[in-house]
Scaffold this motif. Structure first.
Motif, PDB file in Angstrom:
ATOM      1  N   HIS A  44       0.803  -1.224   0.000  1.00 10.73           N
ATOM      2  CA  HIS A  44       0.000   0.000   0.000  1.00 10.73           C
ATOM      3  C   HIS A  44       0.837   1.276   0.000  1.00 10.73           C
ATOM      4  O   HIS A  44       0.271   2.363  -0.109  1.00 10.73           O
ATOM      5  N   ASP A  65       2.808   4.083  -1.701  1.00 11.93           N
ATOM      6  CA  ASP A  65       2.875   4.610  -3.056  1.00 11.93           C
ATOM      7  C   ASP A  65       4.319   4.515  -3.563  1.00 11.93           C
ATOM      8  O   ASP A  65       5.259   4.939  -2.865  1.00 11.93           O
ATOM      9  N   HIS A  67       6.142   6.049  -5.954  1.00 13.56           N
ATOM     10  CA  HIS A  67       6.902   7.289  -6.125  1.00 13.56           C
ATOM     11  C   HIS A  67       7.177   7.966  -4.783  1.00 13.56           C
ATOM     12  O   HIS A  67       8.303   8.392  -4.500  1.00 13.56           O
ATOM     13  N   GLU A 105       2.552   9.171 -11.545  1.00 11.38           N
ATOM     14  CA  GLU A 105       2.899   9.527 -10.171  1.00 11.38           C
ATOM     15  C   GLU A 105       1.635   9.591  -9.324  1.00 11.38           C
ATOM     16  O   GLU A 105       0.624  10.156  -9.724  1.00 11.38           O
ATOM     17  N   GLY A 106       1.682   8.958  -8.157  1.00  9.04           N
ATOM     18  CA  GLY A 106       0.536   8.951  -7.258  1.00  9.04           C
ATOM     19  C   GLY A 106      -0.506   7.910  -7.576  1.00  9.04           C
ATOM     20  O   GLY A 106      -1.527   7.830  -6.880  1.00  9.04           O
ATOM     21  N   GLY A 107      -0.273   7.073  -8.598  1.00 14.16           N
ATOM     22  CA  GLY A 107      -1.284   6.111  -9.012  1.00 14.16           C
ATOM     23  C   GLY A 107      -0.869   4.662  -8.917  1.00 14.16           C
ATOM     24  O   GLY A 107      -1.555   3.800  -9.475  1.00 14.16           O
ATOM     25  N   ASN A 108       0.235   4.370  -8.203  1.00 17.95           N
ATOM     26  CA  ASN A 108       0.745   2.998  -8.183  1.00 17.95           C
ATOM     27  C   ASN A 108       1.194   2.609  -6.783  1.00 17.95           C
ATOM     28  O   ASN A 108       2.268   3.004  -6.320  1.00 17.95           O
ATOM     29  N   ALA A 109       0.351   1.832  -6.122  1.00 17.24           N
ATOM     30  CA  ALA A 109       0.650   1.359  -4.773  1.00 17.24           C
ATOM     31  C   ALA A 109       1.280  -0.030  -4.836  1.00 17.24           C
ATOM     32  O   ALA A 109       0.958  -0.837  -5.714  1.00 17.24           O
TER      33      ALA A 109
END
Length: 288
Positions: free
Chosen positions: A195, A197, A199, A272-276
């Motif tokens: 969970h 992130d 980046h 960026e911000g979309g891959n956990a």
């Protein structure tokens, strides 16, 4: 965006584990006639390293055995995802792959993801290399980085139900030798937990160790995969390989390939911000 999965065990308190170390750029000679994991370990050992990271490009293989992500065999009772049945290509050609060398139970252990094709095939496959079952078709030279001061070591992980690489500090056997230069590049070896992130986690690890600029190398698993310029993947778990990455002014930019439960791989610039992280992220931040 896919809802992050609920793992079976208690979350680790430390979500971004990291160790500072030194990375030494290497040209490695991998011998044919050996299981791939042994060839990797011996190539690093020949240059005095027990741990490191290897990049492969356009490499012929006598055989590749691999798996890809698959749904959990017993949803709600164990890991949130699993591995497919073993797939084999013989012969095959690796287009691109990344391999971490660390330790498991005191012996060398590799974790590798990559993209490859079978003989006379146009379709690109992707997955997790089974190192002991793969074989090169000829000796090859490859780019790598030998690590001093830290390595990945396999540990049981109660949160996910898997055994995973975790970074640990390692005393450099050359410490204390007169006139022995430190050498290498300032580097951070880090593991990101579920969970986190991708980046933001790398930015935090870099800041923790004072790195503002770095090359990013590594692999791991994501909850789906969201791209700025390619088709998103909506699988609960995907296998991911960093194909090009950099940290500039404390901000990560990462291009990657990823594959989920179904279909072929996607590759491009991760949003960026979309891959956990789904299960683990195993990354190197190599300063310079």
């Amino acid at each position: 965006m896919i809802e992050p999965p609920r793992h079976p065990g208690p979350p680790r308190a430390l979500r971004i584990a990291s160790h500072a170390c030194r990375a030494h750029p290497l040209r490695l000679r991998l011998r044919a006639g050996l299981p791939f994991d042994r060839a990797v370990a011996e190539a690093f050992a020949e240059q005095g390293f027990e741990a490191g990271y290897l990049r492969l490009r356009d490499v012929g293989m006598a055989r590749i055995d691999y798996v890809r992500p698959a749904p959990a065999p017993a949803p709600g009772h164990g890991p949130v995802a699993w591995y497919s049945a073993t797939r084999r290509l013989a012969p095959a050609r690796i287009a691109e792959a990344g391999v971490h060398l660390g330790r498991r139970g005191g012996t060398p252990f590799v974790h590798g993801h990559g993209l490859w094709r079978g003989a006379d095939e146009d379709a690109v496959r992707m997955g997790h290399l089974l190192g002991s079952e793969c074989h090169l078709d000829a000796e090859v030279e490859a780019e790598g980085w030998g690590l001093r001061g830290a390595m990945f070591s396999v540990e049981a992980d109660a949160e996910t139900g898997f055994s995973l690489f975790a970074p640990q500090g390692v005393a450099d056997p050359k410490d204390g030798l007169a006139n022995e230069p430190a050498g290498g590049l300032p580097t951070v070896l880090c593991a990101l937990r579920p969970h986190v992130d991708l980046h933001a986690g790398l930015a935090e690890a870099a800041a923790r160790h004072g790195l503002q600029r770095a090359r990013i190398e590594g692999l791991g698993s994501l909850v789906g995969a969201t791209f700025a310029d390619a088709t998103d993947l909506d699988s609960l778990a995907t296998e991911m390989l960093v194909t090009q990455g950099e940290m500039q002014a404390g901000r990560a930019r990462i291009s990657a390939a990823a594959i989920g439960f179904d279909g072929g791989p996607s590759r491009g610039l991760l949003r960026e911000g979309g891959n956990a992280i789904c299960v683990t992220g195993e990354l190197l931040l190599i300063g310079g």
